[in-house]
Design an enzyme around this catalytic site. Structure first.
Site, PDB file in Angstrom:
ATOM      1  N   GLY A 441     -18.258  13.089  35.756  1.00 17.68           N
ATOM      2  CA  GLY A 441     -18.580  13.190  37.168  1.00 17.68           C
ATOM      3  C   GLY A 441     -17.345  13.029  38.026  1.00 17.68           C
ATOM      4  N   GLY A 443     -16.188  12.766  42.335  1.00 17.89           N
ATOM      5  CA  GLY A 443     -16.688  12.679  43.701  1.00 17.89           C
ATOM      6  C   GLY A 443     -15.631  12.080  44.588  1.00 17.89           C
ATOM      7  N   GLY A 444     -16.054  11.810  45.797  1.00 21.30           N
ATOM      8  CA  GLY A 444     -15.116  11.258  46.763  1.00 21.30           C
ATOM      9  C   GLY A 444     -14.583   9.910  46.316  1.00 21.30           C
ATOM     10  N   GLY A 446     -13.907   8.986  43.233  1.00 23.55           N
ATOM     11  CA  GLY A 446     -12.994   9.047  42.102  1.00 23.55           C
ATOM     12  C   GLY A 446     -13.603   9.834  40.978  1.00 23.55           C
ATOM     13  N   THR A 447     -13.291   9.478  39.766  1.00 18.84           N
ATOM     14  CA  THR A 447     -13.739  10.234  38.609  1.00 18.84           C
ATOM     15  C   THR A 447     -14.455   9.299  37.639  1.00 18.84           C
ATOM     16  OG1 THR A 447     -11.711  11.478  38.879  1.00 18.84           O
ATOM     17  CG2 THR A 447     -12.959  11.919  36.896  1.00 18.84           C
ATOM     18  N   VAL A 448     -15.523   9.841  37.022  1.00 24.84           N
ATOM     19  CA  VAL A 448     -16.231   9.051  36.028  1.00 24.84           C
ATOM     20  C   VAL A 448     -16.009   9.683  34.660  1.00 24.84           C
ATOM     21  CG1 VAL A 448     -18.439   8.113  35.283  1.00 24.84           C
ATOM     22  CG2 VAL A 448     -17.963   8.376  37.718  1.00 24.84           C
ATOM     23  N   LYS A 462     -15.575   4.300  35.617  1.00 29.59           N
ATOM     24  CA  LYS A 462     -15.313   4.849  36.950  1.00 29.59           C
ATOM     25  C   LYS A 462     -13.875   4.522  37.319  1.00 29.59           C
ATOM     26  CE  LYS A 462     -17.295   3.518  41.059  1.00 29.59           C
ATOM     27  NZ  LYS A 462     -18.444   3.370  41.958  1.00 29.59           N
ATOM     28  N   ASP A 559     -26.412   2.142  50.379  1.00 26.41           N
ATOM     29  CA  ASP A 559     -26.095   3.544  50.097  1.00 26.41           C
ATOM     30  C   ASP A 559     -27.095   4.128  49.111  1.00 26.41           C
ATOM     31  OD1 ASP A 559     -24.720   5.856  50.545  1.00 26.41           O
ATOM     32  OD2 ASP A 559     -23.055   5.373  49.174  1.00 26.41           O
TER      33      ASP A 559
END
Ligand SMILES: *[C@@H]1O[C@H](CO)[C@@H](O)[C@H](O)[C@H]1NC(C)=O
Ligand SMILES: *[C@@H]1O[C@H](CO)[C@@H](O)[C@H](O)[C@H]1NC(C)=O
Length: 761
Positions: A441, A443-444, A446-448, A462, A559
Site C-alpha cells: 500500500g 498513500g500520503g 508513506g508506504t506499507v 508502515k 479519522d
C-alpha cells in the site's frame, strides 16, 4: 645570450652532456666504503673494506691489511707489505708499483748495473692479473724471461735484436725494441731475468740497457726514448717502478678450491652484504661481491639503492620531473600525447597525436575516477560503519524514542501485550530490504510493506514519509494508543522501529485489503454481501464504542473512513490508523485541537469549532454507513455539485424521499427493507449537524447489533416532518468548488495539510 640561436646551441650542448654522462652523474652520491670508525683513504688512495689499516677490525684478515705511511711521506703512501699501492678497486683488483728489472752496459760492453727483483706474493690471497698485465722486455740486443712456480711451472720470454734506431715506432710494442707476452693465470710469484747477446755494443748509442717488467699493459705505452733511459717512478734508491695489477678475492677456505658462491653463502664468513651478487673471481681462487643492478656502495658492507632521480636537472629521464626512483631501478614517463619509456638511454618519448585524445585521456581519467570512486567508497563505508550507531541513536531520539519509552512506561501493565521495539536490521530483513515487490500500500502517509519476521509471522510495516518534528508526536500517539488497545477489531500494533531516519510501525498483517476497496472497486462489489456490510458496520461501531467508553481514558479516533477499516479473509473488520487519535483526559469531555480528518468524513461542527468530542467519530462513522449503503465514495469531484459530498447528498435525498435511488443495487437485492431503513435512519442520525443530537457510538453499536439479530417491522415510511426539522439550518458545506483535484478527498492530514484553525491556535 640574447641570440636565440646561441641559446639553442647551449641547450643542445647541455643535453648532449646529460646524454653522455648520466651514469657518472648518478653515482656522484657518497656511500661508506670502510667500516665505521675506520679510515678509508690514505693519501689519494681509497681503502675499501675488506682492505683496511689501523685497528684490526678495519680489515677482514691480515691478508687484507695495508699500512698507511703518513709520517715519512707527504702525501702519505699506502703500502701492501713493502709494495706501494696505487689503487684498490672493489671490482677485485689492486694496482701496485713493481720494480723494473734492468741490466745496463757502458760503451765497451761492461756491466754498469743489474737488478732482477724477485717478486713473491706467495702468502697473499692475490694473483697476478693475467688479463691486465703483460710481461714486457725493452732492448735491441736483449733476451728476457719470466719464471713462475706456483704448483704449476712455466717459463716464457722475449728475444729481440734490432740495429737501426729509425725502425723503432712509438706506441708499438710488437718486437722491435719492445716485446710483450701474456702471462698465465693464477700465479702468485715469479722470477724475471734479462741478458744481452753482445752487451749492447752495437746499439749503445740509443739503447744501453735491457729492461724487464710485468706491467699494467693498459698503462704502458712504448716510447723510443724508453730504450735510452727508462726511469719511470724512481723510488728513493733510484729504481724504476711500473704499475702492476693483482686480482684479489675472498679466498676459498684453505684446501677447498673450486667451491661455488652457493656454498660460500652458507659460510658464517660469507662477505657479501645486502643487495649484492656473489660471483666467482676471475682467477678462480675465491669469490667477489658486486652490488646488484641499481644499487651502489661497498658490497662487502651492503649496497644502497641508487637514487637515479636525485639530480633533477640531469637524471636519466628525458623529462627529468617524470623521474621516479624505485628500489634498484627508476622509471620515467612521457607527457600525455607522447609515448615511450621516457629514458634517455631507452626509447625516449615520441609524439603520438593519435593516441592522445582517446586512449590516454580515457585511461587516465578512467583510472583516476576509479581510484577516486574506490577511495571515497572506502572512506564512506568506514564513516558509515563508524557513525551508524551514533546515527541510530540520533534517529531514535529524533523519532521520539525517549518520549515513547516514557509514554509506554506510564501505561505499563495496562495492556496485556505491549509493543516491541524492533531493530532496523530485523525489519530490513523482513521486507527483503524494502523490496518493491513487498509493497502492499502507498498513500500520503508513506508506504506499507509486507514483511516476514524470523518466526514466520507475516506483518505489515508502515514506513512513514520523512517526518518533521510535529509529526513525531502523532507517531508516538499511535504507538501509545494502539499499545493499550486490545480489541479483536483493531489492527494490532506489534511494535516499532526508531533507529531509522523515518519511524517504522509494525502491525499484524490484515489479509484482505480495505473496506473502501471492497465497496468501491467494481470487481469486488459482488463479494461483499449485505450481511457482511452490516457486520462490518457493527464491528466498527463496537470498536468506536469501546474506544469512547471502555477504554480509559477515552480515545477519539478522529479519522474513521472506509480506507481505515481493513478486512481479513472472513471480512472481519479491523480498524486501523490511530495516528490522529486523541486520548481525552478524564475530567474533560471535549478537547481543543487543530482540525484533523479527511474531507468527506469530517464532522462539520468540529470543523467550525475545533472542539473535538466523541461525536466527531460518530459523524465519520455515519459517512461510512452511507458508503456501505450506497457503494459511493464519500467525496467525489466527478459527481454533480449537489452530489459531491456523499453525506450531504444522502441527507438531502432522505429529505426528498429519493434516497432509495442512490442505494447500492446489491444492498437493495439482498437486504431486508426494514433493516436497510433502520440503517439509513441510523446514518442520518449520525450525520446530524449538532454533535449532541447524534447518538453515542454505544447506542449505534447496540442498534446495529440488534438489527443483525432479527428483523423487526416491515418497512414504514418515516415522518416527513422529522426529516424537515432535521435539516433545518443548512449544514456547513466545505467550499471545494475551486478544487479540481481528484485526490482532494484524500486524507488532509496525510497530505500534511492542516485545515482551518478556527480558534486561532
Ligand atoms: C683507481 O681505479 C679506478 C677505476 O679502476 C680509477 O677510476 C681511479 O682513477 C684509480 N685511482 C688511481 C689513484 O689510480
Ligand atoms: C717517440 O716519442 C718521443 C717523445 O715522446 C720522441 O722524442 C721520439 O722522437 C719519438 N720517436 C719517433 C720515432 O717518433
Amino acid at each position: 645570450m640574447g641570440d636565440p640561436l646561441l641559446m639553442l646551441h647551449f641547450l643542445f650542448l647541455f643535453l648532449l652532456l646529460i646524454q653522455i654522462f648520466p651514469a657518472a652523474v648518478a653515482t656522484l652520491s657518497t656511500f661508506p666504503i670502510a667500516k665505521p670508525g675506520c679510515r678509508d683513504i690514505c693519501g689519494n688512495v681509497s681503502v675499501p673494506y675488506p682492505f683496511g689499516f689501523g685497528s684490526n677490525n678495519c680489515y677482514r684478515d691480515t691478508t687484507f691489511e695495508v699500512t698507511c705511511n703518513d709520517t715519512y711521506y707527504n702525501p702519505p703512501i699506502l703500502f701492501f707489505g713493502n709494495t706501494e699501492v696505487l689503487n684498490i678497486s672493489l671490482q677485485g683488483q689492486i694496482r701496485i708499483l713493481n720494480f723494473v728489472g734492468r741490466h745496463c752496459y757502458d760503451s765497451k760492453g761492461n756491466t754498469i748495473s743489474s737488478n732482477y727483483p724477485l717478486f713473491n706474493m706467495n702468502n697473499s690471497p692475490f694473483t697476478i692479473s693475467d688479463t691486465e698485465n703483460k710481461f714486457t722486455a725493452l732492448g735491441c740486443d736483449t733476451y728476457a724471461y719470466i719464471n713462475g712456480s706456483d704448483g704449476k711451472q712455466f717459463r716464457s720470454g722475449c728475444v729481440m735484436s734490432c740495429t737501426n734506431k729509425d725502425d723503432l715506432m712509438n706506441g708499438s710494442c710488437t718486437g722491435i725494441g719492445c716485446c710483450q707476452t701474456s702471462i698465465p693465470k693464477g700465479f702468485r710469484s715469479f722470477e724475471i731475468s734479462v741478458g744481452s747477446f753482445y752487451n749492447h755494443i752495437s746499439v749503445y748509442d740509443f739503447n744501453p740497457c735491457s729492461y724487464v717488467f710485468v706491467v699494467d699493459y693498459n698503462w704502458y705505452n712504448f716510447s723510443t726514448s724508453d730504450l735510452l733511459n727508462f726511469t719511470n717512478e724512481i723510488d728513493e734508491s733510484g729504481y724504476a717502478r711500473v704499475p702492476m695489477v693483482f686480482d684479489w678475492a675472498i679466498n676459498w677456505p684453505k684446501n677447498q678450491s673450486n667451491r661455488s658462491c652457493e656454498e660460500a653463502m652458507k659460510d658464517n664468513s660469507y662477505e657479501c652484504g645486502n643487495n649484492t651478487i656473489c660471483s666467482v673471481s676471475k682467477n678462480g681462487v675465491g669469490y667477489i661481491c658486486n652490488c646488484s643492478q641499481g644499487y651502489q656502495g661497498n658490497p662487502y658492507l651492503g649496497c644502497q639503492d641508487i637514487n637515479e632521480c636525485a639530480y633533477p636537472n640531469n637524471n636519466p629521464c628525458i623529462y627529468s620531473y617524470s623521474c621516479t626512483n624505485l628500489p634498484g631501478n627508476y622509471s620515467c614517463s612521457c607527457p600525455n600525447d607522447y609515448q615511450g619509456d621516457g629514458r634517455i638511454n631507452g626509447s625516449g618519448c615520441t609524439h603520438n597525436p593519435k593516441q592522445f585524445p582517446v586512449i590516454q585521456v580515457t585511461v587516465g581519467i578512467g583510472s583516476s575516477l576509479l581510484f577516486l570512486l574506490t577511495g571515497s567508497l572506502l572512506v564512506l563505508w568506514a564513516l558509515r560503519k563508524r557513525n551508524l550507531s551514533k546515527l541510530k541513536e540520533r534517529f531514535f531520539k529524533q523519532n521520539g524514542g525517549l518520549l515513547l519509552k516514557q509514554q509506554l512506561s506510564l501505561y505499563e501493565g495496562r495492556s496485556t501485550e505491549s509493543a516491541k521495539i524492533f531493530t532496523a536490521e530485523e525489519l530490513k530483513k523482513a521486507t527483503n530490504n524494502y523490496a518493491e515487490s513487498q509493497i502492499i500500500g502507498r498513500g500520503g502517509y508513506g508506504t506499507v510493506y509486507k514483511g516476514i519476521l524470523p518466526n514466520n509471522k507475516i506483518v505489515a510495516i508502515k514506513k512513514s514519509k520523512l517526518v518533521d518534528e510535529s509529526q513525531i508526536e502523532q507517531f508516538i500517539n499511535e504507538v501509545v494508543i494502539l499499545s493499550q488497545i486490545n480489541h479483536r477489531n483493531v489492527v494490532k500494533l506489534l511494535g516499532c522501529c526508531l533507529e531509522t531516519e523515518v519511524p517504522l510501525l509494525v502491525y499484524e498483517f490484515v489479509t484482505n485489503n480495505t473496506l473502501s476497496h471492497h465497496i468501491h472497486d467494481e470487481e469486488c462489489k459482488s463479494s461483499i454481501s449485505w450481511d457482511y456490510r452490516l457486520r462490518i458496520a457493527t464491528e466498527t461501531a463496537e470498536v468506536l464504542a469501546y474506544l469512547h467508553s471502555a477504554a480509559s481514558p477515552p480515545i477519539i479516533h478522529r479519522d474513521i473512513k472506509s480506507t481505515n477499516i481493513l478486512l481479513d479473509d472472513n471480512y472481519t473488520a479491523k480498524v486501523a490508523d490511530f495516528g490522529a487519535s486523541r486520548l481525552i483526559p478524564a475530567d474533560k469531555t471535549q478537547l481543543s485541537t487543530l482540525v484533523q480528518g479527511t474531507l468527506g468524513y469530517l464532522d462539520p461542527e468540529y470543523f467550525h469549532s475545533s472542539q473535538l468530542t466523541e461525536k466527531s467519530d460518530v459523524y465519520s462513522f455515519g459517512v461510512v454507513l452511507v458508503e456501505l449503503l450506497t457503494g459511493k465514495i464519500a467525496l467525489s469531484f466527478d459527481r454533480p455539485d449537489k452530489e459531491r459530498n456523499l453525506a450531504m447528498h444522502f441527507v438531502t435525498s432522505m429529505k426528498e424521499n429519493s434516497v432509495w435511488e442512490i442505494l447500492e443495487s446489491q444492498v437493495l437485492r439482498e437486504g431486508n427493507n426494514e433493516q436497510i431503513y433502520e440503517v439509513m435512519e441510523l446514518a442520518r442520525r449520525c450525520l446530524r449537524v449538532k454533535g449532541e443530537e447524534r447518538p453515542t457510538m454505544r447506542e449505534v453499536a447496540m442498534e446495529l447489533e440488534g438489527l443483525r439479530k432479527y428483523v423487526k417491522h416491515p418497512w414504514v415510511l418515516q415522518n416527513p416532518e422529522e426529516v424537515e426539522s432535521l435539516l433545518h439550518g443548512d449544514q456547513p458545506i466545505l467550499d471545494l468548488d475551486s478544487h479540481n483535484n481528484p485526490i482532494g478527498y484524500d486524507s488532509l492530514r496525510a497530505q500534511g495539510i492542516r485545515p482551518l484553525n478556527i480558534d486561532g491556535r
